[in-house]
Design a protein around this motif. Structure first.
Motif, mmCIF file in Angstrom:
data_model
loop_
_atom_site.group_PDB
_atom_site.id
_atom_site.type_symbol
_atom_site.label_atom_id
_atom_site.label_comp_id
_atom_site.label_asym_id
_atom_site.label_seq_id
_atom_site.Cartn_x
_atom_site.Cartn_y
_atom_site.Cartn_z
ATOM 1 N N PHE A 1 137.980 10.530 -25.446
ATOM 2 C CA PHE A 1 137.790 9.757 -24.219
ATOM 3 C C PHE A 1 139.068 10.517 -23.329
ATOM 4 C CE2 PHE A 1 136.585 6.826 -27.186
ATOM 5 C CZ PHE A 1 135.288 6.420 -26.522
ATOM 6 N N ALA B 1 142.733 7.073 -17.449
ATOM 7 C CA ALA B 1 142.763 5.592 -17.578
ATOM 8 C C ALA B 1 142.561 5.206 -18.885
ATOM 9 C CB ALA B 1 141.556 5.319 -16.475
ATOM 10 N N VAL B 2 141.665 5.740 -19.602
ATOM 11 C CA VAL B 2 141.084 5.433 -21.258
ATOM 12 C C VAL B 2 142.428 5.738 -21.886
ATOM 13 C CG1 VAL B 2 139.788 5.387 -22.837
ATOM 14 C CG2 VAL B 2 138.795 5.543 -20.603
ATOM 15 N N THR B 3 142.927 6.657 -21.666
ATOM 16 C CA THR B 3 144.145 7.062 -22.573
ATOM 17 C C THR B 3 145.423 5.960 -22.280
ATOM 18 O OG1 THR B 3 143.425 9.394 -22.084
ATOM 19 C CG2 THR B 3 145.598 8.961 -23.215
ATOM 20 N N ASN B 4 145.517 5.701 -21.062
ATOM 21 C CA ASN B 4 146.427 4.683 -20.826
ATOM 22 C C ASN B 4 146.301 3.294 -21.464
ATOM 23 O OD1 ASN B 4 148.212 3.135 -18.779
ATOM 24 N ND2 ASN B 4 146.492 2.482 -17.913
ATOM 25 N N TYR B 5 145.275 2.890 -21.627
ATOM 26 C CA TYR B 5 144.815 1.686 -22.385
ATOM 27 C C TYR B 5 145.400 1.975 -23.947
ATOM 28 C CZ TYR B 5 141.864 -1.025 -19.084
ATOM 29 O OH TYR B 5 141.477 -1.801 -18.401
ATOM 30 N N GLY B 6 145.091 3.279 -24.225
ATOM 31 C CA GLY B 6 145.630 3.587 -25.721
ATOM 32 C C GLY B 6 146.824 3.831 -25.877
ATOM 33 N N TYR C 1 150.563 9.331 -25.585
ATOM 34 C CA TYR C 1 149.684 8.437 -26.614
ATOM 35 C C TYR C 1 150.173 8.920 -27.853
ATOM 36 C CZ TYR C 1 145.810 7.307 -29.243
ATOM 37 O OH TYR C 1 144.829 6.812 -30.490
ATOM 38 N N ASP D 1 139.487 10.780 -20.256
ATOM 39 C CA ASP D 1 139.972 10.069 -18.898
ATOM 40 C C ASP D 1 141.205 9.393 -18.781
ATOM 41 O OD1 ASP D 1 139.978 8.512 -16.555
ATOM 42 O OD2 ASP D 1 138.274 7.213 -17.168
ATOM 43 N N TRP E 1 142.303 -5.102 -19.186
ATOM 44 C CA TRP E 1 141.171 -5.035 -18.564
ATOM 45 C C TRP E 1 141.198 -6.370 -17.494
ATOM 46 C CZ3 TRP E 1 137.033 -8.569 -18.403
ATOM 47 C CH2 TRP E 1 135.854 -8.106 -17.694
ATOM 48 N N PRO F 1 144.220 -4.224 -24.805
ATOM 49 C CA PRO F 1 143.571 -3.566 -23.908
ATOM 50 C C PRO F 1 142.505 -4.843 -23.255
ATOM 51 C CG PRO F 1 143.076 -2.518 -26.115
ATOM 52 C CD PRO F 1 144.018 -3.706 -26.251
#
Lengths: 317, 292
Positions: A26, A30-35, A161, A28, A275, A271
């Motif tokens: 992933f 924004a997704v890595t940020n969640y990670g 990450y 993106d 969200w 997460p």
């Protein structure tokens, strides 16, 4: 039982592979940020569990170490003019600061039994938050900013990450080591019955204090990483009362006193919270949701997903 | 300077009385149910907001409004006990009840934030701005009335505990729950009513708090940490201890504020830590139960 062991080892390898491959799968940011946040909280929850989960002393003051790690990093980088990726060499120093704070903290707070311990951790937490507000070397209410990190935007989240993932792996490894060692056995004996454990020759204070300091050092390290990732720290974000609550919820949701519990809890809660905060129609409702999840967990899966789930699987066989 | 100290001590005693009222609820709940009610702080804020709504919407006097808010908060306490606390049993009960009350606090705080927003409000009435002048000291009327109300309510709780049949069951449950159940006391009912009473006093505490401080949905954190410090210092489960510790701590804070306004609250917590180093059970504490 080679099957079960093999399955566990295989599962672990798969999990590590999935964690390493996550930013590649992933890309993106924004997704890595969640990670990144998920890994930060995997570390924090596992660190909390190493002390509170194993010893039964619920600490609501671990934000002291999280914030102290962040501030130690910020102050050292500012005063010694350290910039760029060299700042990460300061991480062991931040861990030492956290552990060093934990020793007097623990010597005071661990003299009393569980109920009072909880309250003292809250009191000491507020003293630290207030110090961060009032001293000049902490930057007062404006807090500190991290020196500019010259990483390209495209790799920024991915690198963080992996740093956070390394911390998380370290926390889980510590959690595993403590659990299978005789030290961990002593800790859990204290959790079950402290007087009896002392009677059997467990040096309760020394054991509790060591676990507390180890847990604090780890929490301070991840606090420092968090500070660099979000670029700034203020008294109310570094020393955040919700930090402890969140970590406690994660651990209880996944399974208090287990190794996988805090990991699973953090992967579900963090997460989810992030969200919720991005949903405009739910603005301000994330606390209500957190509270409701909390109640549901305590009332319906009081021992957490991992122990309860394990029981269900065993029953199916 | 001496005058200022006297003034600070007078303020400290008057405000301390109000804190005593809130702390008595907390320590009573602990004594009977072995629960630290983390929600106590935000329930005080809820009490404040209820009085606020009654006075701004329905134009009911702050003190008269208590006739509505006290029973309402009592009912809320009984419902929370019935719905959540009663169900928790077993080894991890202490930590579980802590989490449940924390969750209740979060939900109440979230709902208050949704309804009233983040702006500070303060209750107002003619007596919140006027002062009583005695021997050159200025004592705001709300402090005086609030103190009298707190004294009356604490006395009422005391009489209920020590001069009534219900109070005897409560004290029996505090001393030994199993034995109390064996002699025929309905400890479940005692627990529910105690939780109700412990929460009901926050209605009055919240009204006086709201009339003397600007507050918002977040104010509960600050309050609960002070209240916890007070009840621990007084000794968990001790009503006399809660009274003594409230007056002592609030007066100390009020006096320190003269010289170091930004550090006053730190002195407050440092006093707690200092006392516990010397006396781990607090001023009037019972010996803490052995096994958890």
């Amino acid at each position: 039982m080679i099957g079960e062991r093999g399955a566990k080892a295989g599962g672990l390898v798969l999990l590590v592979a999935a964690a390493v491959a996550f930013p590649l799968a992933f890309p993106d940011p924004a997704v890595t940020n969640y990670g990144v946040f998920a890994m930060i909280f995997v570390t924090a929850a596992s660190a909390w569990n190493v002390f509170s989960g194993y010893s039964g002393y619920i600490s609501l003051g671990h934000a002291v170490f999280f914030g102290s790690g962040a501030y130690a990093m910020g102050i050292a980088a500012r005063d010694w003019n350290i910039t760029g990726a060299a700042v990460f060499e300061l991480l062991p120093l931040c861990a030492a600061v956290g552990a060093a704070i934990a020793v007097p903290f623990g010597l005071i707070a661990l003299r009393v039994r569980r109920h009072t311990f909880i309250v003292i951790t809250i009191a000491i937490f507020f003293i630290f938050q207030l110090m961060a507000f009032n001293f000049s070397f902490t930057g007062g209410s404006a807090g500190l900013s991290s020196p500019f990190l010259t990483w390209q935007e495209s790799v920024y989240d991915t690198r963080f990450y992996y740093i956070a993932l390394a911390c998380a792996a370290g926390a889980v490894a510590l959690s595993w080591l403590v659990r299978r060692s005789s030290f961990g056995l002593r800790l859990r004996a204290i959790r079950d019955d402290e007087d009896r454990a002392s009677g059997l020759g467990v040096r309760a204070m020394r054991v509790k204090l060591s676990a507390f300091a180890a847990s604090a050092g780890l929490t301070a390290t991840i606090g420092a990483v968090w500070f660099y990732y979000v670029n700034q720290v203020q008294p109310q974000t570094g020393f955040d009362p919700l930090f402890d609550l969140t970590v406690v919820l994660m651990t209880f949701l996944g399974g208090y006193g287990t190794i996988a519990g805090p990991v699973l809890g953090a992967l579900l809660v963090e997460p989810g919270t992030l969200w919720l905060n991005t949903q405009p129609q739910l603005a301000g409702a994330s606390e209500i949701v957190l509270g409701v999840v909390f109640l549901v967990v305590v009332l319906f899966v009081p021992r957490g997903i991992i122990p309860t789930g394990g029981e269900w699987i065993r029953r199916l066989r | 300077m001496v005058r200022e100290i006297y003034q600070a001590v007078a303020d400290g005693i008057l405000v301390g009385g109000v804190y005593a009222l809130m702390a008595v609820g907390l320590t009573l709940i602990f004594g009977v149910l072995d629960i630290i009610n983390i929600a106590q702080g935000v329930l005080v804020v809820l009490g404040g907001y209820l009085s606020y709504s009654l006075s701004t919407r329905a134009h009911i006097d702050l003190f008269a409004g208590l006739l509505i808010t006290i029973p309402a908060m009592f009912a809320l306490g009984v419902v929370v006990h019935w719905a959540f606390i009663r169900r928790l049993r077993g080894a991890e009960r202490t930590s579980m009840t802590l989490l449940v009350t924390y969750a209740v606090a979060l939900i109440v705080e979230g709902v208050l934030y949704k309804i009233y927003g983040a702006n500070n409000v303060q209750l107002s009435a003619p007596y919140t701005t006027a002062s009583l002048h005695v021997a050159g000291f200025y004592l705001p009327w709300i402090y005086v009335y609030g103190f009298l109300l707190a004294v009356a309510l604490v006395a009422a709780v005391y009489l209920l505990l020590y001069r009534s049949r219900f109070g005897r069951s409560v004290r029996a449950t505090m001393a030994n729950e199993t034995a109390a159940r064996l002699v025929g006391i309905d400890t479940g009912r005692v627990g529910a009513l105690t939780f109700g009473i412990g929460v009901a006093v926050t209605a009055a505490g919240g009204m006086v708090f709201g009339a003397t401080n600007a507050f918002n949905a977040n104010s509960g954190y600050d309050l609960i940490s002070r209240l916890l410090a007070i009840v621990i210092l007084g000794g968990l489960g001790s009503i006399a201890g809660a009274l003594a510790a409230s007056v002592f701590m609030i007066t100390l804070e009020s006096v320190v504020t003269i010289w170091y306004p930004t550090w006053a609250i730190a002195v407050f917590y440092a006093a707690l830590v200092g006392v516990l180093v010397i006396r781990p059970r607090g001023f009037f504490g019972r010996k803490e139960v052995r096994a958890q």
